[in-house]
Design a protein around this motif. Structure first.
Motif, PDB file in Angstrom:
ATOM      1  N   GLY A   8       0.813  -1.214   0.000  1.00  0.00           N
ATOM      2  CA  GLY A   8       0.000   0.000   0.000  1.00  0.00           C
ATOM      3  C   GLY A   8       0.843   1.258   0.000  1.00  0.00           C
ATOM      4  N   ILE A   9       1.965   1.217   0.718  1.00  0.00           N
ATOM      5  CA  ILE A   9       2.847   2.386   0.778  1.00  0.00           C
ATOM      6  C   ILE A   9       3.448   2.690  -0.592  1.00  0.00           C
ATOM      7  CG2 ILE A   9       5.056   3.191   1.703  1.00  0.00           C
ATOM      8  CD1 ILE A   9       4.294   1.729   4.329  1.00  0.00           C
ATOM      9  N   LEU A  10       3.907   1.659  -1.305  1.00  0.00           N
ATOM     10  CA  LEU A  10       4.548   1.873  -2.607  1.00  0.00           C
ATOM     11  C   LEU A  10       3.547   2.267  -3.684  1.00  0.00           C
ATOM     12  CD1 LEU A  10       7.215  -0.985  -2.709  1.00  0.00           C
ATOM     13  CD2 LEU A  10       7.547   1.435  -2.167  1.00  0.00           C
ATOM     14  N   GLN A  11       2.278   2.029  -3.446  1.00  0.00           N
ATOM     15  CA  GLN A  11       1.270   2.479  -4.401  1.00  0.00           C
ATOM     16  C   GLN A  11       1.082   3.985  -4.357  1.00  0.00           C
ATOM     17  OE1 GLN A  11      -2.434   0.262  -4.229  1.00  0.00           O
ATOM     18  NE2 GLN A  11      -1.344  -1.668  -3.897  1.00  0.00           N
ATOM     19  N   THR A  12       1.507   4.604  -3.247  1.00  0.00           N
ATOM     20  CA  THR A  12       1.310   6.050  -3.095  1.00  0.00           C
ATOM     21  C   THR A  12       2.501   6.868  -3.579  1.00  0.00           C
ATOM     22  OG1 THR A  12       2.214   6.127  -0.833  1.00  0.00           O
ATOM     23  CG2 THR A  12      -0.127   5.593  -1.078  1.00  0.00           C
ATOM     24  N   ARG A  13       3.678   6.259  -3.694  1.00  0.00           N
ATOM     25  CA  ARG A  13       4.874   7.024  -4.071  1.00  0.00           C
ATOM     26  C   ARG A  13       5.898   6.098  -4.714  1.00  0.00           C
ATOM     27  NH1 ARG A  13       7.851  11.610  -1.955  1.00  0.00           N
ATOM     28  NH2 ARG A  13       9.310  12.133  -3.644  1.00  0.00           N
ATOM     29  N   ARG A  14       6.416   6.483  -5.843  1.00  0.00           N
ATOM     30  CA  ARG A  14       7.479   5.734  -6.501  1.00  0.00           C
ATOM     31  C   ARG A  14       8.791   5.950  -5.759  1.00  0.00           C
ATOM     32  NH1 ARG A  14       9.051   1.411  -9.504  1.00  0.00           N
ATOM     33  NH2 ARG A  14      11.078   1.839 -10.454  1.00  0.00           N
ATOM     34  N   CYS A  15       9.477   4.868  -5.412  1.00  0.00           N
ATOM     35  CA  CYS A  15      10.743   4.946  -4.679  1.00  0.00           C
ATOM     36  C   CYS A  15      11.883   4.404  -5.533  1.00  0.00           C
ATOM     37  CB  CYS A  15      10.658   4.145  -3.373  1.00  0.00           C
ATOM     38  SG  CYS A  15       9.454   4.806  -2.209  1.00  0.00           S
ATOM     39  N   LYS A  16      13.063   5.002  -5.389  1.00  0.00           N
ATOM     40  CA  LYS A  16      14.220   4.550  -6.143  1.00  0.00           C
ATOM     41  C   LYS A  16      14.782   3.241  -5.595  1.00  0.00           C
ATOM     42  CE  LYS A  16      14.766   7.475  -9.500  1.00  0.00           C
ATOM     43  NZ  LYS A  16      15.998   8.251  -9.684  1.00  0.00           N
ATOM     44  N   VAL A  55      10.548  -8.903  -0.189  1.00  0.00           N
ATOM     45  CA  VAL A  55      11.096  -9.206  -1.507  1.00  0.00           C
ATOM     46  C   VAL A  55       9.987  -9.339  -2.545  1.00  0.00           C
ATOM     47  CG1 VAL A  55      12.288 -10.992  -2.838  1.00  0.00           C
ATOM     48  CG2 VAL A  55      13.255 -10.199  -0.671  1.00  0.00           C
ATOM     49  N   GLU A  56       8.918 -10.030  -2.202  1.00  0.00           N
ATOM     50  CA  GLU A  56       7.810 -10.201  -3.146  1.00  0.00           C
ATOM     51  C   GLU A  56       7.197  -8.853  -3.522  1.00  0.00           C
ATOM     52  OE1 GLU A  56       5.254 -12.803  -1.036  1.00  0.00           O
ATOM     53  OE2 GLU A  56       6.508 -14.592  -1.366  1.00  0.00           O
ATOM     54  N   LEU A 111      17.139 -14.303  -1.435  1.00  0.00           N
ATOM     55  CA  LEU A 111      15.762 -14.403  -1.915  1.00  0.00           C
ATOM     56  C   LEU A 111      15.568 -13.736  -3.276  1.00  0.00           C
ATOM     57  CD1 LEU A 111      13.899 -13.595   1.434  1.00  0.00           C
ATOM     58  CD2 LEU A 111      14.320 -15.855   0.439  1.00  0.00           C
ATOM     59  N   TRP A 112      16.482 -12.815  -3.612  1.00  0.00           N
ATOM     60  CA  TRP A 112      16.324 -12.066  -4.872  1.00  0.00           C
ATOM     61  C   TRP A 112      17.687 -11.522  -5.328  1.00  0.00           C
ATOM     62  CZ3 TRP A 112      13.700  -6.662  -5.562  1.00  0.00           C
ATOM     63  CH2 TRP A 112      13.403  -6.443  -6.928  1.00  0.00           C
ATOM     64  N   PRO A 113      18.579 -12.377  -5.821  1.00  0.00           N
ATOM     65  CA  PRO A 113      19.921 -11.910  -6.209  1.00  0.00           C
ATOM     66  C   PRO A 113      19.895 -10.843  -7.304  1.00  0.00           C
ATOM     67  CG  PRO A 113      19.846 -14.305  -6.095  1.00  0.00           C
ATOM     68  CD  PRO A 113      18.438 -13.829  -5.967  1.00  0.00           C
ATOM     69  N   GLU A 114      18.891 -10.889  -8.169  1.00  0.00           N
ATOM     70  CA  GLU A 114      18.842  -9.940  -9.288  1.00  0.00           C
ATOM     71  C   GLU A 114      18.398  -8.549  -8.857  1.00  0.00           C
ATOM     72  OE1 GLU A 114      16.866 -12.645  -9.083  1.00  0.00           O
ATOM     73  OE2 GLU A 114      17.999 -14.109 -10.281  1.00  0.00           O
ATOM     74  N   GLY A 115      17.844  -8.421  -7.645  1.00  0.00           N
ATOM     75  CA  GLY A 115      17.289  -7.130  -7.257  1.00  0.00           C
ATOM     76  C   GLY A 115      17.809  -6.563  -5.967  1.00  0.00           C
ATOM     77  N   VAL A 116      18.776  -7.251  -5.324  1.00  0.00           N
ATOM     78  CA  VAL A 116      19.267  -6.805  -4.022  1.00  0.00           C
ATOM     79  C   VAL A 116      20.733  -6.409  -4.117  1.00  0.00           C
ATOM     80  CG1 VAL A 116      19.715  -7.459  -1.623  1.00  0.00           C
ATOM     81  CG2 VAL A 116      17.607  -8.214  -2.752  1.00  0.00           C
ATOM     82  N   HIS A 164       6.672  -4.226  -7.505  1.00  0.00           N
ATOM     83  CA  HIS A 164       6.735  -2.810  -7.848  1.00  0.00           C
ATOM     84  C   HIS A 164       8.007  -2.447  -8.615  1.00  0.00           C
ATOM     85  CE1 HIS A 164       3.191  -1.374  -5.571  1.00  0.00           C
ATOM     86  NE2 HIS A 164       3.433  -2.422  -4.796  1.00  0.00           N
ATOM     87  N   GLY A 165       8.888  -3.412  -8.837  1.00  0.00           N
ATOM     88  CA  GLY A 165      10.114  -3.141  -9.571  1.00  0.00           C
ATOM     89  C   GLY A 165      11.070  -2.210  -8.850  1.00  0.00           C
TER      90      GLY A 165
END
Length: 353
Positions: free
Chosen positions: A100-108, A133-134, A165-170, A139-140
Motif C-alpha cells: 500500500g505504501i509503494l502504491q502512493t509514491r514511486r521509490c528509487k 522481496v515479493e 531471496l532475490w539476487p537480481e534485485g538486491v 513494484h520493480g
C-alpha cells in the motif's frame, strides 16, 4: 614479496584475491556472490554514498524503516532525498504494509537492515523478508540490504538474507568494521551484474580505489586457516555476555514506563522512556552522571522518536555497563520527577476595570 604492489595504485574494483575470498565466503554463508560483482569500499558507509550517487536525484524517494541507521539518513540527505517510511515492531519492518505504501509514491530503492538493526537491535522475521522481496519485485523497486551485524548472532536461527531471496534485485553491503577492525575502513558491495559498472564509475571520482595496502593486509589475515571465524566467535561470546549484563541492569535500574528491545545479536539495545521525557534534554542529566547514550530522534527520518535512545553494549566492560545503566536510570528518574513537578503557567485573562 608484494611490498611494492602494496604501495602502488590498484584497480578501482578492489584487490583481486580479496574479492575472490569475499565472494567465496559469502556464498558459503548462503549469500550469492561472484567476485566479478564484488566492489571493495572504504567501509560500508562509502557503499551507502555510492548507491545514493547512482540512484538519487534531488527529490527522489527512498523507502526505509523508522527508525533507521543515522549514517544512511545522512548519506541520503546529502543527495536531497525524500523519505517514504515503513513502521517497525519487534519483528522488524512491517513489510505487510509495504504494498500500500509503494502504491502512493514511486521509490528509487528500499533500504533495510534486516539483522540486529541499527539502532533498534531488531531482526526482521523470515516471513516479513519474503513479503518484502515479493512486494519489491511486484513494484520493480531494488533493495539495499545493509548487513554489518549479521555474523554477530548470539542465539536463534538466522533467517535467509534478502539477497538470497532475490539476487537480481538486491544490492548487499558488508563490512569488516564489525567482525575485524573498524579502523581498517574496509567494506564491500555486491551488486546485480548490470549495476556493477555504474557503481565502479561512481567510486572512481571520489577516491580511485580503496587502500591497496589495507586490502592486502586484510586478505593475508583472513586467509589464515580459521583465524577470522575464531575471532568472530570470540567477539560473539564477549558481546553476548555484555548484552546480558546490560539487559539485567536495565531491568533493575530503569523506572516504570520504560521499554526496551532484547536483541538476539549485534551491538545495540533500543530504549523508550515515558513520552514526557525528551532524550536530548535527558542527555544533560546523563552527562552530570558521567554517562552517555545516543538520543533517538536522529535515527528517525521524520524526526519523531523524541523519547527514544540507543544504548551500545559492545565497547564497555561488564562492570562499567552495570554502573553506566545505574547512573542512566537515576538520570531518567530525576527527569521524570522534574516533569511531574512542572506546572504550566496559567494564562492571564485581562479584566477591564
Amino acid at each position: 614479496m608484494q611490498g611494492s604492489a602494496a604501495l602502488q595504485y590498484g584497480p578501482s574494483e578492489g584487490y583481486g584475491p580479496l574479492r575472490e575470498y569475499l565472494a567465496q565466503r559469502m556464498t558459503s554463508m548462503g549469500i550469492p556472490a561472484e567476485a566479478s560483482n564484488v566492489l571493495v569500499t572504504n567501509g560500508s558507509q562509502q557503499g551507502l554514498d555510492l548507491v545514493s550517487k547512482v540512484f538519487l536525484d534531488p527529490g527522489d524517494a527512498v523507502c526505509l524503516e523508522n527508525p533507521s541507521y543515522m549514517g544512511a539518513i545522512q548519506a541520503f540527505d546529502s543527495y536531497q532525498a525524500d523519505y517514504v517510511i515503513v513502521p517497525m515492531d519487534d519483528e522488524g519492518m512491517r513489510s505487510q504494509e509495504l504494498d500500500g505504501i509503494l502504491q502512493t509514491r514511486r521509490c528509487k530503492f528500499i533500504y533495510a537492515l534486516p539483522n540486529f538493526q541499527n539502532p533498534s537491535g531488531r531482526t526482521m522475521s523470515a516471513k516479513r523478508r519474503k513479503i518484502l522481496v515479493e512486494t519489491a519485485k511486484k513494484h520493480g523497486v531494488p533493495i539495499v540490504e545493509d548487513d554489518p551485524y549479521g555474523e554477530l548472532r548470539f542465539e536463534g536461527e538466522a533467517p535467509p538474507s534478502l539477497r538470497s531471496l532475490w539476487p537480481e534485485g538486491v544490492i548487499y553491503l558488508g563490512t569488516f568494521s564489525k567482525i575485524l577492525a573498524p579502523g581498517f575502513r574496509l567494506g564491500w558491495i555486491v551488486t546485480p551484474g548490470e549495476l556493477f559498472d555504474e557503481i565502479v564509475f561512481g567510486k572512481q571520482p571520489s577516491d580511485l580505489h580503496t587502500s591497496t595496502a589495507t586490502q592486502m593486509a586484510t586478505y593475508e589475515v583472513c586467509k589464515q586457516d580459521g583465524f577470522l571465524e575464531d575471532h568472530i566467535e570470540k567477539i560473539r561470546e564477549t558481546y553476548r555476555h555484555r548484552r546480558g549484563v546490560m539487559l539485567r541492569a536495565i531491568e533493575e535500574h530503569f523506572p516504570e514506563g520504560c521499554t526496551w528491545t532484547k536483541p538476539e545479536g549485534g551491538l545495540f539495545v533500543w530504549a523508550e522512556v515515558p513520552a514526557s521525557v525528551d532524550t536530548r534534554e535527558l542527555m544533560a542529566d546523563a552527562l552530570q552522571e558521567n554517562v552517555a547514550f545516543v538520543p533517538g530522534q536522529s535515527f528517525h527520518p521524520d524526526r519523531s522518536g523524541r523519547n527514544t535512545m540507543r544504548l551500545n553494549f559492545s565497547n564497555v566492560p561488564p562492570d562499567r555497563i552495570e554502573e553506566g545503566i545505574a547512573r542512566l536510570g537515576r538520570a531518567i528518574k530525576r527527569r521524570l520527577e522534574r516533569a511531574a513537578s512542572e506546572v504550566p503557567a496559567s494564562e492571564t485573562v485581562p479584566v477591564s476595570p
